[in-house]
Design a protein around this motif. Structure first.
Motif, PDB file in Angstrom:
ATOM      1  N   LYS A 109     -14.925  17.137 -59.176  1.00 20.98           N
ATOM      2  CA  LYS A 109     -14.685  16.424 -57.916  1.00 20.98           C
ATOM      3  C   LYS A 109     -15.938  15.711 -57.395  1.00 20.98           C
ATOM      4  O   LYS A 109     -16.218  15.694 -56.202  1.00 20.98           O
ATOM      5  N   GLY A 110     -16.686  15.124 -58.329  1.00 12.91           N
ATOM      6  CA  GLY A 110     -17.849  14.356 -57.939  1.00 12.91           C
ATOM      7  C   GLY A 110     -19.129  15.155 -57.812  1.00 12.91           C
ATOM      8  O   GLY A 110     -20.188  14.585 -57.528  1.00 12.91           O
ATOM      9  N   LEU A 111     -19.074  16.458 -58.012  1.00 15.80           N
ATOM     10  CA  LEU A 111     -20.279  17.290 -58.051  1.00 15.80           C
ATOM     11  C   LEU A 111     -20.709  17.412 -59.510  1.00 15.80           C
ATOM     12  O   LEU A 111     -20.018  18.032 -60.313  1.00 15.80           O
ATOM     13  N   HIS A 112     -21.851  16.797 -59.839  1.00 11.57           N
ATOM     14  CA  HIS A 112     -22.278  16.693 -61.231  1.00 11.57           C
ATOM     15  C   HIS A 112     -23.200  17.838 -61.625  1.00 11.57           C
ATOM     16  O   HIS A 112     -24.142  18.174 -60.910  1.00 11.57           O
ATOM     17  N   MET A 113     -22.929  18.411 -62.798  1.00  5.69           N
ATOM     18  CA  MET A 113     -23.742  19.517 -63.280  1.00  5.69           C
ATOM     19  C   MET A 113     -25.183  19.056 -63.489  1.00  5.69           C
ATOM     20  O   MET A 113     -25.451  17.998 -64.056  1.00  5.69           O
ATOM     21  N   GLY A 114     -26.118  19.879 -63.020  1.00  4.43           N
ATOM     22  CA  GLY A 114     -27.529  19.585 -63.184  1.00  4.43           C
ATOM     23  C   GLY A 114     -28.088  18.568 -62.219  1.00  4.43           C
ATOM     24  O   GLY A 114     -29.285  18.272 -62.245  1.00  4.43           O
ATOM     25  N   ALA A 115     -27.245  18.018 -61.349  1.00  2.00           N
ATOM     26  CA  ALA A 115     -27.684  16.981 -60.415  1.00  2.00           C
ATOM     27  C   ALA A 115     -28.067  17.595 -59.071  1.00  2.00           C
ATOM     28  O   ALA A 115     -27.568  18.660 -58.697  1.00  2.00           O
ATOM     29  N   PRO A 116     -28.951  16.933 -58.319  1.00  2.00           N
ATOM     30  CA  PRO A 116     -29.277  17.416 -56.974  1.00  2.00           C
ATOM     31  C   PRO A 116     -28.015  17.538 -56.120  1.00  2.00           C
ATOM     32  O   PRO A 116     -27.229  16.596 -56.022  1.00  2.00           O
ATOM     33  N   THR A 117     -27.809  18.704 -55.537  1.00  2.00           N
ATOM     34  CA  THR A 117     -26.599  18.991 -54.763  1.00  2.00           C
ATOM     35  C   THR A 117     -26.978  19.839 -53.561  1.00  2.00           C
ATOM     36  O   THR A 117     -27.749  20.789 -53.687  1.00  2.00           O
ATOM     37  N   SER A 118     -26.455  19.502 -52.424  1.00  2.00           N
ATOM     38  CA  SER A 118     -26.763  20.241 -51.198  1.00  2.00           C
ATOM     39  C   SER A 118     -25.542  21.021 -50.724  1.00  2.00           C
ATOM     40  O   SER A 118     -24.408  20.788 -51.177  1.00  2.00           O
TER      41      SER A 118
END
Length: 218
Positions: free
Chosen positions: A69-78
Motif C-alpha cells: 500500500k505504498g510503504l516500500h521495504m527498506g525505504a524511510p518510513t515514519s
C-alpha cells in the motif's frame, strides 16, 4: 547510437542497483528527477527514448522495491506514514525502533498487521495474518501486482493432537534482498499469512538461515 554516459537498453536490464549509482538506479530507488535535471541528463536524445527508459526504470524487477500500500521495504518510513496509509498507530520498540500493530486490510480482507521500522527510520517488516479461507484471493492479488512467485515450497506440519497438514509457502525475492512470503496456513490451518521483509530484518532476527559459526556450535 546511445549518447555517451547513458546505458544501452540491454545494459539497463542488467544493472545491479545494490551498487550502481547511475541515474537509472536512482529513479528506481525513488529519487525525484525534475524536468531540468532530466533535460541535463538526456540532452537531445530521441523523444521516444526518454519515456521508454523511464518505463524500464520502474518495471525492471531486479531492483524494484516491494511495497504494501505504498510503504516500500527498506525505504524511510515514519509513524505518520503508517497512520496515513494504514490507519495504524505506532509505538516504541526495542533499540529505538518503531512497532505498529493493528487491523488493516489485504486484498479487501481484514488482516492483523505487525510493522517494524528500524532505528534509522527504514521499513523492515510488514507481517499480515488473516483467515485462511481468503488466502486464494490474496494470492491472486499478489501475483497480479508482483508476478509469479520465485519459489514454492511444501512444508509438512503436525499439530499437538497429531493432525497432519501441508503448508504451501510461496516466496518472491528481488536483488535488493527484499522478500515476500505468502503461506496458506501458519501454525493454525485456519490462519494464513503474508510477510514483507528485508535482508537486514531477516539477519537481525535469525531468519536468514544459520551461519557457519552457528552450525559448528552444536
Amino acid at each position: 547510437t546511445a549518447r555517451e554516459g547513458l546505458p544501452t537498453f540491454r545494459s539497463a536490464w542488467l544493472l545491479d542497483c545494490d551498487t550502481d549509482e547511475s541515474w537509472l538506479c536512482s529513479i528506481r530507488r525513488g529519487h525525484a528527477y525534475g524536468s531540468g535535471q532530466l533535460s541535463r541528463t538526456f540532452g537531445t536524445m530521441n523523444a521516444f527514448a526518454v519515456p521508454t527508459l523511464l518505463a524500464l526504470a520502474f518495471t525492471t524487477p531486479q531492483c524494484a522495491a516491494y511495497d504494501f500500500k505504498g510503504l516500500h521495504m527498506g525505504a524511510p518510513t515514519s509513524a505518520e506514514d503508517v497512520l496515513d496509509k494504514l490507519n495504524i498507530v505506532c509505538g516504541e520498540g526495542v533499540e529505538s525502533s518503531l512497532v505498529c500493530n493493528g487491523m488493516t486490510t489485504v486484498a479487501d480482507v481484514d488482516a492483523q498487521a505487525n510493522i517494524v521500522i528500524d532505528a534509522s527510520g527504514k521499513l523492515q517488516r510488514v507481517a499480515l495474518t488473516f483467515h485462511a479461507a481468503y488466502f486464494a484471493g490474496a494470492l491472486d492479488a499478489l501475483v497480479a501486482k508482483f508476478g509469479k512467485p520465485t519459489r514454492t515450497l511444501r512444508v509438512p506440519l503436525q499439530n499437538g493432537y497429531g493432525a497432519r497438514y501441508v503448508r504451501i509457502e510461496r516466496l518472491w525475492a528481488n536483488r535488493r534482498g527484499d522478500r515476500i512470503e505468502a503461506d496458506d496456513m501458519t501454525s493454525s490451518p485456519d490462519e494464513a499469512s503474508i510477510t514483507f521483509n528485508t535482508a537486514a530484518e531477516r539477519k537481525q532476527f535469525g531468519r536468514a538461515g544459520p551461519s557457519a559459526k552457528a552450525l559448528k556450535d552444536l
